[in-house]
Design a protein around this motif. Sequence first.
Motif, PDB file in Angstrom:
ATOM      1  N   ASN A 175       0.860  -1.178   0.000  1.00 18.92           N
ATOM      2  CA  ASN A 175       0.000   0.000   0.000  1.00 18.92           C
ATOM      3  C   ASN A 175       0.900   1.233   0.000  1.00 18.92           C
ATOM      4  N   PRO A 176       1.391   1.644  -1.179  1.00 19.66           N
ATOM      5  CA  PRO A 176       2.321   2.769  -1.217  1.00 19.66           C
ATOM      6  C   PRO A 176       1.641   4.084  -0.868  1.00 19.66           C
ATOM      7  N   GLU A 177       2.418   5.005  -0.338  1.00 18.61           N
ATOM      8  CA  GLU A 177       1.937   6.363  -0.101  1.00 18.61           C
ATOM      9  C   GLU A 177       2.087   7.140  -1.413  1.00 18.61           C
ATOM     10  N   LEU A 178       0.973   7.674  -1.917  1.00 18.65           N
ATOM     11  CA  LEU A 178       0.967   8.395  -3.188  1.00 18.65           C
ATOM     12  C   LEU A 178       0.626   9.857  -2.946  1.00 18.65           C
ATOM     13  N   GLY A 179       1.194  10.736  -3.774  1.00 20.47           N
ATOM     14  CA  GLY A 179       0.903  12.151  -3.596  1.00 20.47           C
ATOM     15  C   GLY A 179       1.304  12.975  -4.797  1.00 20.47           C
ATOM     16  N   THR A 180       0.909  14.250  -4.759  1.00 22.47           N
ATOM     17  CA  THR A 180       1.196  15.206  -5.824  1.00 22.47           C
ATOM     18  C   THR A 180       1.530  16.547  -5.198  1.00 22.47           C
ATOM     19  N   VAL A 181       2.540  17.233  -5.761  1.00 18.90           N
ATOM     20  CA  VAL A 181       2.870  18.580  -5.307  1.00 18.90           C
ATOM     21  C   VAL A 181       3.069  19.458  -6.539  1.00 18.90           C
ATOM     22  N   PRO A 182       2.426  20.642  -6.593  1.00 22.02           N
ATOM     23  CA  PRO A 182       2.627  21.539  -7.743  1.00 22.02           C
ATOM     24  C   PRO A 182       4.041  22.116  -7.716  1.00 22.02           C
ATOM     25  N   LEU A 183       4.575  22.427  -8.902  1.00 17.91           N
ATOM     26  CA  LEU A 183       5.928  22.958  -9.016  1.00 17.91           C
ATOM     27  C   LEU A 183       5.917  24.291  -9.739  1.00 17.91           C
ATOM     28  N   ARG A 184       6.802  25.177  -9.294  1.00 17.50           N
ATOM     29  CA  ARG A 184       7.056  26.439  -9.964  1.00 17.50           C
ATOM     30  C   ARG A 184       8.549  26.539 -10.245  1.00 17.50           C
ATOM     31  N   PRO A 185       8.945  27.297 -11.264  1.00 12.35           N
ATOM     32  CA  PRO A 185      10.377  27.425 -11.561  1.00 12.35           C
ATOM     33  C   PRO A 185      11.164  27.860 -10.333  1.00 12.35           C
ATOM     34  N   GLY A 186      12.275  27.172 -10.106  1.00 13.42           N
ATOM     35  CA  GLY A 186      13.109  27.469  -8.948  1.00 13.42           C
ATOM     36  C   GLY A 186      12.835  26.594  -7.745  1.00 13.42           C
ATOM     37  N   ASP A 187      11.741  25.823  -7.769  1.00 11.72           N
ATOM     38  CA  ASP A 187      11.475  24.893  -6.668  1.00 11.72           C
ATOM     39  C   ASP A 187      12.545  23.801  -6.642  1.00 11.72           C
ATOM     40  N   ARG A 188      12.811  23.309  -5.457  1.00  7.61           N
ATOM     41  CA  ARG A 188      13.787  22.231  -5.281  1.00  7.61           C
ATOM     42  C   ARG A 188      13.106  21.027  -4.654  1.00  7.61           C
ATOM     43  N   VAL A 189      13.468  19.834  -5.115  1.00 12.03           N
ATOM     44  CA  VAL A 189      13.002  18.595  -4.511  1.00 12.03           C
ATOM     45  C   VAL A 189      14.225  17.752  -4.159  1.00 12.03           C
ATOM     46  N   ASP A 214      25.549   2.961   7.686  1.00 14.40           N
ATOM     47  CA  ASP A 214      24.662   2.609   6.579  1.00 14.40           C
ATOM     48  C   ASP A 214      24.989   3.457   5.347  1.00 14.40           C
ATOM     49  N   ASP A 215      24.702   2.914   4.171  1.00 13.89           N
ATOM     50  CA  ASP A 215      24.791   3.719   2.970  1.00 13.89           C
ATOM     51  C   ASP A 215      23.875   4.936   3.105  1.00 13.89           C
ATOM     52  N   ALA A 216      24.295   6.045   2.518  1.00 17.03           N
ATOM     53  CA  ALA A 216      23.503   7.278   2.562  1.00 17.03           C
ATOM     54  C   ALA A 216      23.415   7.835   1.149  1.00 17.03           C
ATOM     55  N   THR A 217      22.216   7.836   0.573  1.00 18.38           N
ATOM     56  CA  THR A 217      22.014   8.308  -0.788  1.00 18.38           C
ATOM     57  C   THR A 217      21.186   9.583  -0.792  1.00 18.38           C
ATOM     58  N   LEU A 218      21.642  10.550  -1.598  1.00 21.32           N
ATOM     59  CA  LEU A 218      20.969  11.838  -1.708  1.00 21.32           C
ATOM     60  C   LEU A 218      20.794  12.178  -3.184  1.00 21.32           C
ATOM     61  N   VAL A 219      19.618  12.634  -3.560  1.00 31.03           N
ATOM     62  CA  VAL A 219      19.377  13.146  -4.902  1.00 31.03           C
ATOM     63  C   VAL A 219      18.668  14.493  -4.741  1.00 31.03           C
ATOM     64  N   VAL A 220      19.219  15.524  -5.382  1.00 27.93           N
ATOM     65  CA  VAL A 220      18.685  16.877  -5.293  1.00 27.93           C
ATOM     66  C   VAL A 220      18.374  17.356  -6.706  1.00 27.93           C
ATOM     67  N   ALA A 221      17.220  17.985  -6.897  1.00 27.85           N
ATOM     68  CA  ALA A 221      16.819  18.444  -8.230  1.00 27.85           C
ATOM     69  C   ALA A 221      16.126  19.782  -8.133  1.00 27.85           C
ATOM     70  N   ASP A 222      16.437  20.675  -9.078  1.00 27.49           N
ATOM     71  CA  ASP A 222      15.739  21.953  -9.201  1.00 27.49           C
ATOM     72  C   ASP A 222      14.839  21.912 -10.438  1.00 27.49           C
ATOM     73  N   PHE A 223      13.642  22.440 -10.314  1.00 27.37           N
ATOM     74  CA  PHE A 223      12.707  22.502 -11.429  1.00 27.37           C
ATOM     75  C   PHE A 223      12.953  23.787 -12.214  1.00 27.37           C
ATOM     76  N   VAL A 224      13.257  23.644 -13.499  1.00 26.38           N
ATOM     77  CA  VAL A 224      13.550  24.795 -14.350  1.00 26.38           C
ATOM     78  C   VAL A 224      12.712  24.692 -15.626  1.00 26.38           C
ATOM     79  N   THR A 225      12.497  25.864 -16.239  1.00 27.04           N
ATOM     80  CA  THR A 225      11.702  25.898 -17.459  1.00 27.04           C
ATOM     81  C   THR A 225      12.416  26.607 -18.601  1.00 27.04           C
ATOM     82  N   ALA A 226      13.639  27.072 -18.378  1.00 21.67           N
ATOM     83  CA  ALA A 226      14.368  27.810 -19.415  1.00 21.67           C
ATOM     84  C   ALA A 226      15.830  27.381 -19.427  1.00 21.67           C
TER      85      ALA A 226
END
Length: 254
Positions: free
Chosen positions: A184-198, A242-254
């Motif tokens: 039973n996975p946790e599902l979700g949605t978040v709106p994005l604007r340019p410059g947002d980071r996930v 423990d292993d430690a994994t990180l992924v960082v992403a910025d949302f861009v449109t240009a």
Amino acid sequence: MTVFSISILLGCLSVMAVRGRRGGWPPGMPAARPRLVTVGGTYDGSHGHPSDAYVVQERLIALADGQGGTEVAHTAAALALGAVVAARPQHTVRWDEDMDECAQAAHRAVRRAAVRTPSRPALVTTMDLLVLVPGETPCLRFAHVGNGAIWHCAKGGKPRRLTTSHSFDDGPLLRGIGLASTLNPELGTVPLRPGDRVAVVTDGVLKALGEHRLTELLAVGPSPAACLDRLYDEVAAAAPKDDATLVVADFVTA
């Protein structure tokens, strides 16, 4: 001796910035499209059994953390991510159903492998999956299973955790890819604007830094690479088992 390995993956390679030039795009060149500029890496823990794996494709990020601290932990993570890549959830049009089905496909892949080799330790992994949905109102769809974490930092705002942990006080997973129970996975949605980071992290990062410090660091750095460098410095100082994994992403449109 702890091995420090960094692998940086730049997402959305199909649309590249032209460096060293000024002015607009030459006539006839394709227009830039919404994308995630992504970097990531894994700090290898000192216990000697690799557990984490991640994959970055255009509009897709997925992390998995194999459980149990044995030689098959990484196998469970790799099987789950292989199923995600095969399912191609970033190319669907039925977002709600197919995000769940993608998690179920990963679950089935790990369960089938466990049934084929019952004498080996249990195959169980966490999984965090993010897919960028383009369009007039871009958003990020996610599926979460386990004790990793997904974060969203609106431009100019404070990072906000989007997911909850499926374990208590570092205990066994209550939800996991490969467990005998129904997924039973946790599902979700978040709106994005340019410059947002996930950002997406495995629990090795949370153990090493703590949630409060991680929240502070996710807002630091003018780029995902700068943010990742700072995170790595502090994770390395903590020398996690423990292993430690990180992924960082910025949302861009240009």
